[in-house]
Design a protein around this motif. Structure first.
Motif, PDB file in Angstrom:
ATOM      1  N   GLY A   1      12.860   6.688   7.375  1.00  0.00           N
ATOM      2  CA  GLY A   1      12.027   5.755   7.886  1.00  0.00           C
ATOM      3  C   GLY A   1      10.646   5.915   7.412  1.00  0.00           C
ATOM      4  N   ASP A   2      10.187   6.810   6.519  1.00  0.00           N
ATOM      5  CA  ASP A   2       8.805   6.791   5.995  1.00  0.00           C
ATOM      6  C   ASP A   2       8.461   5.679   5.367  1.00  0.00           C
ATOM      7  OD1 ASP A   2       8.345   9.394   7.138  1.00  0.00           O
ATOM      8  OD2 ASP A   2       8.371  10.486   5.376  1.00  0.00           O
ATOM      9  N   LYS A   3       7.260   5.235   5.307  1.00  0.00           N
ATOM     10  CA  LYS A   3       6.655   4.022   4.537  1.00  0.00           C
ATOM     11  C   LYS A   3       5.972   4.557   3.355  1.00  0.00           C
ATOM     12  CE  LYS A   3       5.489   1.737   8.916  1.00  0.00           C
ATOM     13  NZ  LYS A   3       6.633   0.495   8.701  1.00  0.00           N
ATOM     14  N   VAL A   4       6.486   3.675   2.238  1.00  0.00           N
ATOM     15  CA  VAL A   4       5.632   3.900   0.953  1.00  0.00           C
ATOM     16  C   VAL A   4       5.058   2.541   0.661  1.00  0.00           C
ATOM     17  CG1 VAL A   4       6.339   4.549  -1.433  1.00  0.00           C
ATOM     18  CG2 VAL A   4       7.551   5.638   0.528  1.00  0.00           C
ATOM     19  N   ALA A   5       3.879   2.902   0.328  1.00  0.00           N
ATOM     20  CA  ALA A   5       3.147   1.522  -0.103  1.00  0.00           C
ATOM     21  C   ALA A   5       2.991   1.440  -1.759  1.00  0.00           C
ATOM     22  CB  ALA A   5       1.614   1.771   0.486  1.00  0.00           C
ATOM     23  N   VAL A   6       3.115   0.051  -2.018  1.00  0.00           N
ATOM     24  CA  VAL A   6       3.076  -0.171  -3.500  1.00  0.00           C
ATOM     25  C   VAL A   6       2.510  -1.538  -3.409  1.00  0.00           C
ATOM     26  CG1 VAL A   6       5.560   1.083  -3.910  1.00  0.00           C
ATOM     27  CG2 VAL A   6       5.412  -1.290  -3.424  1.00  0.00           C
ATOM     28  N   PRO A   7       1.838  -1.728  -4.917  1.00  0.00           N
ATOM     29  CA  PRO A   7       1.117  -2.942  -5.064  1.00  0.00           C
ATOM     30  C   PRO A   7       2.006  -4.179  -5.148  1.00  0.00           C
ATOM     31  CG  PRO A   7       0.357  -1.307  -6.552  1.00  0.00           C
ATOM     32  CD  PRO A   7       1.638  -0.809  -5.941  1.00  0.00           C
ATOM     33  N   ASN A   8       1.628  -5.346  -4.762  1.00  0.00           N
ATOM     34  CA  ASN A   8       2.506  -6.547  -4.466  1.00  0.00           C
ATOM     35  C   ASN A   8       2.474  -7.281  -5.751  1.00  0.00           C
ATOM     36  OD1 ASN A   8       0.138  -7.752  -4.280  1.00  0.00           O
ATOM     37  ND2 ASN A   8       0.373  -8.342  -2.046  1.00  0.00           N
ATOM     38  N   ASP A   9       1.642  -7.066  -6.880  1.00  0.00           N
ATOM     39  CA  ASP A   9       1.585  -8.199  -7.601  1.00  0.00           C
ATOM     40  C   ASP A   9       2.747  -7.331  -8.743  1.00  0.00           C
ATOM     41  OD1 ASP A   9       0.241  -6.259 -10.110  1.00  0.00           O
ATOM     42  OD2 ASP A   9      -0.704  -5.774  -8.462  1.00  0.00           O
ATOM     43  N   ALA A  10       3.421  -8.278  -9.527  1.00  0.00           N
ATOM     44  CA  ALA A  10       4.636  -7.763 -10.289  1.00  0.00           C
ATOM     45  C   ALA A  10       4.497  -6.695 -11.184  1.00  0.00           C
ATOM     46  CB  ALA A  10       5.096  -9.108 -11.182  1.00  0.00           C
ATOM     47  N   THR A  11       3.553  -6.789 -12.142  1.00  0.00           N
ATOM     48  CA  THR A  11       3.266  -5.602 -13.019  1.00  0.00           C
ATOM     49  C   THR A  11       3.146  -4.302 -12.664  1.00  0.00           C
ATOM     50  OG1 THR A  11       1.210  -6.353 -13.680  1.00  0.00           O
ATOM     51  CG2 THR A  11       2.885  -7.164 -14.927  1.00  0.00           C
ATOM     52  N   ASN A  12       2.174  -4.309 -11.482  1.00  0.00           N
ATOM     53  CA  ASN A  12       1.718  -2.909 -10.939  1.00  0.00           C
ATOM     54  C   ASN A  12       2.723  -2.662  -9.854  1.00  0.00           C
ATOM     55  OD1 ASN A  12      -1.006  -2.180 -12.037  1.00  0.00           O
ATOM     56  ND2 ASN A  12      -1.333  -4.155 -11.240  1.00  0.00           N
TER      57      ASN A  12
ATOM     58  N   ILE B   1      15.991  -1.340  -7.207  1.00  0.00           N
ATOM     59  CA  ILE B   1      16.203   0.159  -6.730  1.00  0.00           C
ATOM     60  C   ILE B   1      17.673   0.285  -6.423  1.00  0.00           C
ATOM     61  CG2 ILE B   1      15.916   1.721  -5.098  1.00  0.00           C
ATOM     62  CD1 ILE B   1      12.853   0.485  -4.523  1.00  0.00           C
ATOM     63  N   GLU B   2      18.450   1.093  -6.939  1.00  0.00           N
ATOM     64  CA  GLU B   2      19.623   1.546  -6.830  1.00  0.00           C
ATOM     65  C   GLU B   2      19.964   2.517  -5.698  1.00  0.00           C
ATOM     66  OE1 GLU B   2      21.659   3.055 -10.501  1.00  0.00           O
ATOM     67  OE2 GLU B   2      22.395   0.842 -10.768  1.00  0.00           O
ATOM     68  N   SER B   3      19.032   3.427  -5.544  1.00  0.00           N
ATOM     69  CA  SER B   3      19.030   4.612  -4.669  1.00  0.00           C
ATOM     70  C   SER B   3      17.746   5.140  -4.290  1.00  0.00           C
ATOM     71  CB  SER B   3      20.079   5.688  -4.863  1.00  0.00           C
ATOM     72  OG  SER B   3      19.669   6.352  -6.169  1.00  0.00           O
ATOM     73  N   THR B   4      17.543   5.719  -3.040  1.00  0.00           N
ATOM     74  CA  THR B   4      16.417   6.457  -2.848  1.00  0.00           C
ATOM     75  C   THR B   4      16.659   7.816  -2.115  1.00  0.00           C
ATOM     76  OG1 THR B   4      16.274   5.324  -0.350  1.00  0.00           O
ATOM     77  CG2 THR B   4      14.759   4.432  -2.272  1.00  0.00           C
ATOM     78  N   CYS B   5      15.611   8.789  -2.258  1.00  0.00           N
ATOM     79  CA  CYS B   5      16.070  10.104  -1.865  1.00  0.00           C
ATOM     80  C   CYS B   5      16.377  10.075  -0.461  1.00  0.00           C
ATOM     81  CB  CYS B   5      14.866  11.084  -2.224  1.00  0.00           C
ATOM     82  SG  CYS B   5      13.365  10.568  -1.432  1.00  0.00           S
ATOM     83  N   VAL B   6      15.783   9.166   0.304  1.00  0.00           N
ATOM     84  CA  VAL B   6      15.861   9.141   1.862  1.00  0.00           C
ATOM     85  C   VAL B   6      15.952   7.604   2.057  1.00  0.00           C
ATOM     86  CG1 VAL B   6      15.525  11.563   2.622  1.00  0.00           C
ATOM     87  CG2 VAL B   6      13.799   9.711   2.382  1.00  0.00           C
ATOM     88  N   ASP B   7      16.037   7.120   3.473  1.00  0.00           N
ATOM     89  CA  ASP B   7      15.946   5.959   3.763  1.00  0.00           C
ATOM     90  C   ASP B   7      14.473   5.440   3.907  1.00  0.00           C
ATOM     91  OD1 ASP B   7      16.576   3.328   4.413  1.00  0.00           O
ATOM     92  OD2 ASP B   7      17.281   3.764   6.468  1.00  0.00           O
ATOM     93  N   LEU B   8      13.934   4.735   2.862  1.00  0.00           N
ATOM     94  CA  LEU B   8      12.431   4.626   3.067  1.00  0.00           C
ATOM     95  C   LEU B   8      12.116   3.072   3.178  1.00  0.00           C
ATOM     96  CD1 LEU B   8      11.575   6.461  -0.241  1.00  0.00           C
ATOM     97  CD2 LEU B   8      11.108   7.097   2.046  1.00  0.00           C
ATOM     98  N   ASP B   9      10.905   2.697   3.923  1.00  0.00           N
ATOM     99  CA  ASP B   9      10.478   1.560   4.217  1.00  0.00           C
ATOM    100  C   ASP B   9       9.466   1.256   3.290  1.00  0.00           C
ATOM    101  OD1 ASP B   9       9.713  -0.758   5.049  1.00  0.00           O
ATOM    102  OD2 ASP B   9       8.863  -0.101   7.052  1.00  0.00           O
ATOM    103  N   PHE B  10       9.456   0.239   2.207  1.00  0.00           N
ATOM    104  CA  PHE B  10       8.592  -0.133   1.263  1.00  0.00           C
ATOM    105  C   PHE B  10       7.522  -1.199   1.875  1.00  0.00           C
ATOM    106  CE2 PHE B  10      11.779   1.728  -1.293  1.00  0.00           C
ATOM    107  CZ  PHE B  10      11.266   2.468  -2.221  1.00  0.00           C
ATOM    108  N   VAL B  11       6.242  -0.840   1.662  1.00  0.00           N
ATOM    109  CA  VAL B  11       5.068  -1.677   2.103  1.00  0.00           C
ATOM    110  C   VAL B  11       4.537  -2.320   0.983  1.00  0.00           C
ATOM    111  CG1 VAL B  11       3.067  -2.035   3.425  1.00  0.00           C
ATOM    112  CG2 VAL B  11       4.840  -0.332   4.249  1.00  0.00           C
ATOM    113  N   GLU B  12       4.660  -3.665   0.735  1.00  0.00           N
ATOM    114  CA  GLU B  12       4.037  -4.308  -0.523  1.00  0.00           C
ATOM    115  C   GLU B  12       2.652  -4.815  -0.009  1.00  0.00           C
ATOM    116  OE1 GLU B  12       7.145  -6.383  -2.951  1.00  0.00           O
ATOM    117  OE2 GLU B  12       7.735  -6.561  -0.874  1.00  0.00           O
ATOM    118  N   MET B  13       1.654  -4.595  -0.659  1.00  0.00           N
ATOM    119  CA  MET B  13       0.085  -5.324  -0.315  1.00  0.00           C
ATOM    120  C   MET B  13      -0.727  -4.961  -1.543  1.00  0.00           C
ATOM    121  SD  MET B  13      -1.215  -2.085   1.941  1.00  0.00           S
ATOM    122  CE  MET B  13      -2.451  -2.898   2.563  1.00  0.00           C
TER     123      MET B  13
END
Length: 266
Positions: free
Chosen positions: A125-136, A165-177
């Motif tokens: 359930g933890d949130k992981v933030a990543v950039p939302n543009d394709a290359t970043n 993504i094939e798998s994650t270490c735990v069940d994560l919620d990815f936040v794109e921004m």
């Protein structure tokens, strides 16, 4: 001619002879940037070019989606904010006639957290933030894979997507921004992939990173100076690149931004 006139004439001749000669006609070159830290890096370049009659004027943009559009439209003459993978994607998607005229540096994208001290502490359930543009976003996912947070499918390429993504270490919620906003939500997520320029702007240091980006074998994440393709041989722009690729700029990297910037023209 009397002696006084001769003396005055001689003095004027030697003054003109000693005066600095500008290599170029007086002009202003507008450079699109995406962060105040870049102005510090460009300071020695601006000082050098001023001696040659060229004034550098900085135009700051709030996010990565704007500087190439401004360059293509003629609002700026050069920009210096992106890496090769980003530029290739922009050209492919928008048809920009823009080209790189010189490499600058590699700036790290690192993982930061205000909640955990190791990726091993991530939980369902933890949130992981990543950039939302394709290359970043693709770069962030590769970084997360290197850190052991996830596994990407084989053949995902230089710019993988969340669907790769094939798998994650735990069940994560990815936040794109937007990449420039990710630092602001650090208190609200367990983990975030932050571009180095925005980390610097916000006061984060490389030593605070939970995980540091490894080096890559190609030029995908090497940053660059770009101009309109029609201006690629402009002698002033070429001279600006030459002034940038100097020891004076390396000194700024080493003294002011240790841990984030590595010269890419070496």
């Amino acid at each position: 001619m009397n002696i006084s006139a001769v003396i005055k004439s001689s003095v004027l001749f030697f003054v003109l002879l000693a005066a600095p000669v500008s290599a170029f006609a007086e002009q202003v070159v507008k450079i699109g940037l995406t962060g105040a830290v870049y102005e510090d890096i460009w300071a020695p370049v601006a000082e050098e070019m001023a001696k040659e009659g060229v004034k550098l004027e900085y135009v700051q943009f709030s996010n990565f989606s704007l500087p190439n559009q401004a360059l293509a439209n003629g609002e700026v003459d050069l920009n210096a904010f992106q890496h090769h993978a980003f530029l290739r994607n922009e050209i492919r998607n928008n048809g920009y006639e823009i080209t790189s005229i010189g490499d600058t540096f590699i700036v790290a994208m690192n993982l930061y957290s205000r909640k955990i001290g190791s990726v091993d502490e991530l939980k369902d359930g933890d949130k992981v933030a990543v950039p939302n543009d394709a290359t970043n976003e693709g770069r962030a996912l590769k970084l997360l894979e290197a850190a052991g947070v996830l596994t990407l499918r084989k053949g995902a390429g230089a710019s993988p997507e969340l669907s790769d993504i094939e798998s994650t270490c735990v069940d994560l919620d990815f936040v794109e921004m937007d990449a420039n906003l990710i630092v602001s939500i650090l208190p609200d997520v367990a983990l975030a992939a932050v571009n180095g320029n925005y980390a610097l702007d916000s006061g984060l240091t490389a030593d605070e990173a939970l995980f540091k980006e490894p080096r890559y074998d190609d030029d995908s994440y090497t940053c660059l100076i770009a101009c309109r393709s029609a201006d690629a041989q402009n002698p002033v722009y070429r001279r600006i690149v030459e002034a940038y690729q100097s020891q004076a700029v390396i000194d700024v990297f080493n003294t002011t931004f240790a841990g984030f910037f590595v010269p890419a023209w070496k």
